[in-house]
Design a protein around this motif. Structure first.
Motif, mmCIF file in Angstrom:
data_model
loop_
_atom_site.group_PDB
_atom_site.id
_atom_site.type_symbol
_atom_site.label_atom_id
_atom_site.label_comp_id
_atom_site.label_asym_id
_atom_site.label_seq_id
_atom_site.Cartn_x
_atom_site.Cartn_y
_atom_site.Cartn_z
ATOM 1 N N LYS A 294 37.465 24.630 38.372
ATOM 2 C CA LYS A 294 36.969 25.320 37.172
ATOM 3 C C LYS A 294 35.460 25.214 37.017
ATOM 4 O O LYS A 294 34.846 26.041 36.356
ATOM 5 C CB LYS A 294 37.677 24.766 35.931
ATOM 6 C CG LYS A 294 39.150 25.145 35.869
ATOM 7 C CD LYS A 294 39.832 24.564 34.644
ATOM 8 C CE LYS A 294 41.301 24.978 34.605
ATOM 9 N NZ LYS A 294 42.012 24.395 33.445
ATOM 10 N N GLU B 97 34.845 31.157 37.800
ATOM 11 C CA GLU B 97 35.417 31.657 36.554
ATOM 12 C C GLU B 97 36.905 31.873 36.831
ATOM 13 O O GLU B 97 37.292 32.772 37.572
ATOM 14 C CB GLU B 97 34.756 32.971 36.147
ATOM 15 C CG GLU B 97 35.341 33.586 34.891
ATOM 16 C CD GLU B 97 34.843 34.994 34.624
ATOM 17 O OE1 GLU B 97 35.537 35.731 33.894
ATOM 18 O OE2 GLU B 97 33.776 35.363 35.160
ATOM 19 N N LYS C 207 40.908 32.567 36.004
ATOM 20 C CA LYS C 207 41.763 33.335 35.101
ATOM 21 C C LYS C 207 43.195 33.318 35.617
ATOM 22 O O LYS C 207 43.435 33.408 36.819
ATOM 23 C CB LYS C 207 41.270 34.787 35.012
ATOM 24 C CG LYS C 207 42.096 35.643 34.069
ATOM 25 C CD LYS C 207 41.528 37.048 33.959
ATOM 26 C CE LYS C 207 42.365 37.892 32.999
ATOM 27 N NZ LYS C 207 41.832 39.267 32.844
ATOM 28 N N LYS C 208 44.142 33.185 34.690
ATOM 29 C CA LYS C 208 45.554 33.279 35.061
ATOM 30 C C LYS C 208 45.968 34.749 35.022
ATOM 31 O O LYS C 208 45.822 35.417 34.000
ATOM 32 C CB LYS C 208 46.426 32.471 34.110
ATOM 33 C CG LYS C 208 47.919 32.584 34.430
ATOM 34 C CD LYS C 208 48.778 31.789 33.450
ATOM 35 C CE LYS C 208 50.255 32.055 33.720
ATOM 36 N NZ LYS C 208 51.139 31.294 32.799
ATOM 37 N N LEU C 209 46.494 35.255 36.163
ATOM 38 C CA LEU C 209 46.929 36.648 36.213
ATOM 39 C C LEU C 209 48.399 36.812 35.881
ATOM 40 O O LEU C 209 48.830 37.885 35.464
ATOM 41 C CB LEU C 209 46.663 37.239 37.599
ATOM 42 C CG LEU C 209 45.239 37.654 37.932
ATOM 43 C CD1 LEU C 209 45.227 38.511 39.194
ATOM 44 C CD2 LEU C 209 44.586 38.426 36.798
ATOM 45 N N LEU D 119 46.622 31.774 39.627
ATOM 46 C CA LEU D 119 45.240 31.780 39.166
ATOM 47 C C LEU D 119 44.341 32.473 40.176
ATOM 48 O O LEU D 119 44.550 32.368 41.385
ATOM 49 C CB LEU D 119 44.736 30.348 38.960
ATOM 50 C CG LEU D 119 45.515 29.444 38.004
ATOM 51 C CD1 LEU D 119 44.874 28.066 37.942
ATOM 52 C CD2 LEU D 119 45.603 30.046 36.612
ATOM 53 N N LYS E 160 36.607 34.103 40.148
ATOM 54 C CA LYS E 160 35.501 35.028 40.395
ATOM 55 C C LYS E 160 34.212 34.216 40.499
ATOM 56 O O LYS E 160 33.999 33.284 39.724
ATOM 57 C CB LYS E 160 35.372 36.036 39.250
ATOM 58 C CG LYS E 160 36.632 36.825 38.961
ATOM 59 C CD LYS E 160 36.451 37.699 37.717
ATOM 60 C CE LYS E 160 37.727 38.423 37.357
ATOM 61 N NZ LYS E 160 37.555 39.253 36.124
ATOM 62 N N ASP F 142 39.316 44.769 34.393
ATOM 63 C CA ASP F 142 39.252 43.381 34.853
ATOM 64 C C ASP F 142 39.025 43.301 36.363
ATOM 65 O O ASP F 142 38.982 42.210 36.931
ATOM 66 C CB ASP F 142 40.555 42.645 34.509
ATOM 67 C CG ASP F 142 40.656 42.337 33.025
ATOM 68 O OD1 ASP F 142 39.602 42.163 32.386
ATOM 69 O OD2 ASP F 142 41.791 42.302 32.503
#
Length: 363
Positions: A136, A140, A142-144, A316, A319, A356
């Motif tokens: 982390k 960046e 993100k959970k998809l 997860l 980016k 996104d």
């Protein structure tokens, strides 16, 4: 401290990967070769070692010039972006890692990427190893969505984890006379290709998922010890097939196809159940089925979940922009192209702000 191994150095590549406790088939040279044949980019293994930690990351390096939106706007071999090969991956880090260790890894990694003209990275982290949660500070995150994993602790556990409806479907398939076999001959690949393409037609899949002969040849020969074709037979006819991958006590559901005329016999239900039992017998610990189309909890996802009611695993992605200035320049070029095609300014703004997709200049 940071080195880069090219795909032609297969032995060195795989030797480094196998030094990591959590490596999976997606990190092996034989796996990524198929996707080089598919035109996904130039595969590289990033290896980092310093003091108490070691790290690897497998990436596909893509020349942005080859994107149809940029061929006439930028020079060849100038700017690149990188992504995880089809499937899952991301950095695996081994050792007693401190925040300072991660900062040093990130600094060397970013320096290398900028020197190579790499603008940004999109990483798809491994749902079982949850390596994204450890990164982390670097990405960046993100959970998809969710994916599904079968625990291969025992055949009794595999059966107990099935939904009651799935157990009934498996019984139905057996009673009807569906049988499951497996192998890896060229003849099976020749059977698989048209069945798979018809399945993609039915699902209205994008052009990307129609793989060529070189891709399948690579799957057969470069993954000789890490892939099998499981298939369901009914009255001497193959009615469902799946390419399964495996390495380091982990199985993965890769590509699948079925004849819709025999769907009522539930051949894929039986196939995956038998494959899971085969996995347990052969010492595998997990069988990762993946998620739904576009990470949605759709009918495909519900089908997979029926193999383990409590087997959800977070999916997860990460980016990372290495060169913000170049990234914004590429966005600007893409917006200019859309303006020249007659798209309204507000419409362009909405498209870029609401999407996104990453990197956004490839949208």
């Amino acid at each position: 401290m940071l080195s880069v191994i090219k795909l032609e150095h297969t032995q060195e590549w795989d030797s480094l990967v196998k030094r990591f406790r959590e490596y999976d088939v997606y990190y092996l040279s034989g796996y990524v070769k198929a996707f080089c044949h598919n035109g996904d980019g130039d595969a590289k293994l990033i290896y980092y070692e310093k003091d108490n930690i070691r790290a690897i990351n497998v990436v596909m390096v893509r020349d942005i010039y080859q994107d149809k939106h940029f061929t006439s706007k930028i020079s060849k071999d100038t700017y690149y972006d990188i992504t995880t090969p089809y499937g899952y991956g991301g950095f695996l880090i081994q050792g007693n890692t401190t925040d300072e260790d991660l900062k040093q890894l990130e600094q060397e990694y970013c320096d290398y990427c900028r020197e190579q003209g790499i603008v940004c990275e999109f990483a798809r982290f491994h749902p079982i190893h949850r390596n994204g949660e450890k990164l982390k500070s670097m990405y960046e995150i993100k959970k998809l969505g969710n994916t599904v994993t079968i625990n291969l602790l025992s055949e009794q556990q595999i059966w107990a984890d099935l939904s009651s409806k799935n157990r009934n479907m498996i019984r139905k398939a057996k009673k009807a006379g569906v049988e499951i076999f497996w192998g890896r001959s060229p003849q099976l690949i020749e059977e698989f290709i048209p069945l798979y393409n018809r399945t993609m037609d039915k699902n209205h899949a994008s052009e990307y998922y129609y793989f060529d002969q070189d891709f399948y040849h690579s799957m057969l020969y470069d993954l000789k010890y890490h892939a099998d074709i499981f298939y369901a037979s009914y009255e001497n006819k193959i009615i469902a097939m799946s390419i399964l991958l495996f390495a380091n006590q982990q199985m993965n559901y890769h590509l699948s196809a079925s004849d819709t005329n025999y769907r009522h016999l539930a051949p894929t239900n039986l196939l995956l159940y038998e494959a899971a039992c085969w996995g347990h017998t052969n010492g595998y610990k997990t069988f990762h089925l993946g998620g739904g189309v576009g990470c949605k909890e759709d009918s495909l996802y519900q089908f997979k979940k029926s193999f383990h009611k409590d087997g959800e695993t977070d999916y997860l992605v990460g980016k990372k922009i290495f060169d913000e200035k170049r990234y914004q320049e590429l966005i600007k070029l893409r917006k200019i192209e859309l303006l020249e095609k007659g798209m309204a300014v507000e419409e362009i703004k909405d498209q870029f702000e609401q999407s996104d997709y990453f990197p956004i200049y490839r949208v």
